[in-house]
Design an enzyme around this catalytic site. Sequence first.
Site, PDB file in Angstrom:
ATOM      1  N   ASP A  60      -3.857   8.968 -10.549  1.00 33.83           N
ATOM      2  CA  ASP A  60      -3.715   7.566 -10.197  1.00 33.83           C
ATOM      3  C   ASP A  60      -3.989   7.475  -8.694  1.00 33.83           C
ATOM      4  OD1 ASP A  60      -2.976   4.836 -10.278  1.00 33.83           O
ATOM      5  OD2 ASP A  60      -0.930   5.346  -9.728  1.00 33.83           O
ATOM      6  N   MET A  61      -4.161   6.272  -8.155  1.00 38.29           N
ATOM      7  CA  MET A  61      -4.437   6.160  -6.721  1.00 38.29           C
ATOM      8  C   MET A  61      -3.217   5.704  -5.927  1.00 38.29           C
ATOM      9  SD  MET A  61      -7.492   4.160  -4.666  1.00 38.29           S
ATOM     10  CE  MET A  61      -6.806   2.505  -4.841  1.00 38.29           C
ATOM     11  N   ASP A  62      -2.797   4.460  -6.126  1.00 41.52           N
ATOM     12  CA  ASP A  62      -1.703   3.913  -5.337  1.00 41.52           C
ATOM     13  C   ASP A  62      -0.402   4.625  -5.655  1.00 41.52           C
ATOM     14  OD1 ASP A  62      -3.262   1.809  -4.097  1.00 41.52           O
ATOM     15  OD2 ASP A  62      -3.313   0.868  -6.070  1.00 41.52           O
TER      16      ASP A  62
ATOM     17  N   ASP B  95       2.857   7.890 -10.320  1.00 44.49           N
ATOM     18  CA  ASP B  95       4.091   7.524  -9.617  1.00 44.49           C
ATOM     19  C   ASP B  95       4.823   6.408 -10.334  1.00 44.49           C
ATOM     20  OD1 ASP B  95       3.567   4.770  -7.508  1.00 44.49           O
ATOM     21  OD2 ASP B  95       2.056   5.536  -8.888  1.00 44.49           O
TER      22      ASP B  95
END
Length: 230
Positions: free
Chosen positions: A8-10, A167
């Site tokens: 994932d990124m954020d 996250d």
Amino acid sequence: MKPTLIFDMDGVLVDNTPVQARAFQLLFRDLGLTTNARQLLRRLNGMPAGDIIQSVFRHSIPQKQLDIYAEQREFLYRTLYWSKRRALPGLVAFLKSARAEGFNIGLGTGSGGPTLSYILDHLDLRQYFDVIIGKDDVPNGKPHPDTYSLTAAKLGAKPESCIVFEDALLGEQAAYRAGMRCVAVATTLPGKAFQAPLAVIKDFTELTPARLLELLAQQPEAPRPQKRRV
């Protein structure tokens, strides 16, 4: 065969969720809403911004208006985060090590193209990913499995060989719905909030590709998703 890593990124590549929450809070204030954005993101982080905004209203908002609100939130977020963009500790070293060990690496995020560039290109991270899938590439965002299923398909990987780094609770569930296992990155939530991750890490200084293989052997099958978490 080496497992495939999907990030994932954020909140995973960067620790930006508090800034995301602040941007939502400022938008809600302008709209006369009293919703606590930080608490809202504890539940819905990982969804596209428009879906998160819609959840605050008791009535349906036209998609065109949701897009305007999402653009306003995005502007606030970029302004707040402009000088704070930096990769999570240990991330680049981990990516380089995983690449050297022969892992395939993909990115699957609920963010769109401009937001991807805002992080990936500014931090020069795009080079580490073989495939990048964003919100515009799939019909359904997280907690649906589409993002991670498509990323794996583009990488030519079977779900059982994929490890997702997440996250958010909805992202963890998306991984399990896709038949994958998950490492929880506890930038925003405590480890105990997650269902059944392979491991919980604060950042990538706490993990190596070799350790990841050991953890994978300890959890031979992906956990079943829990309906109550979505």
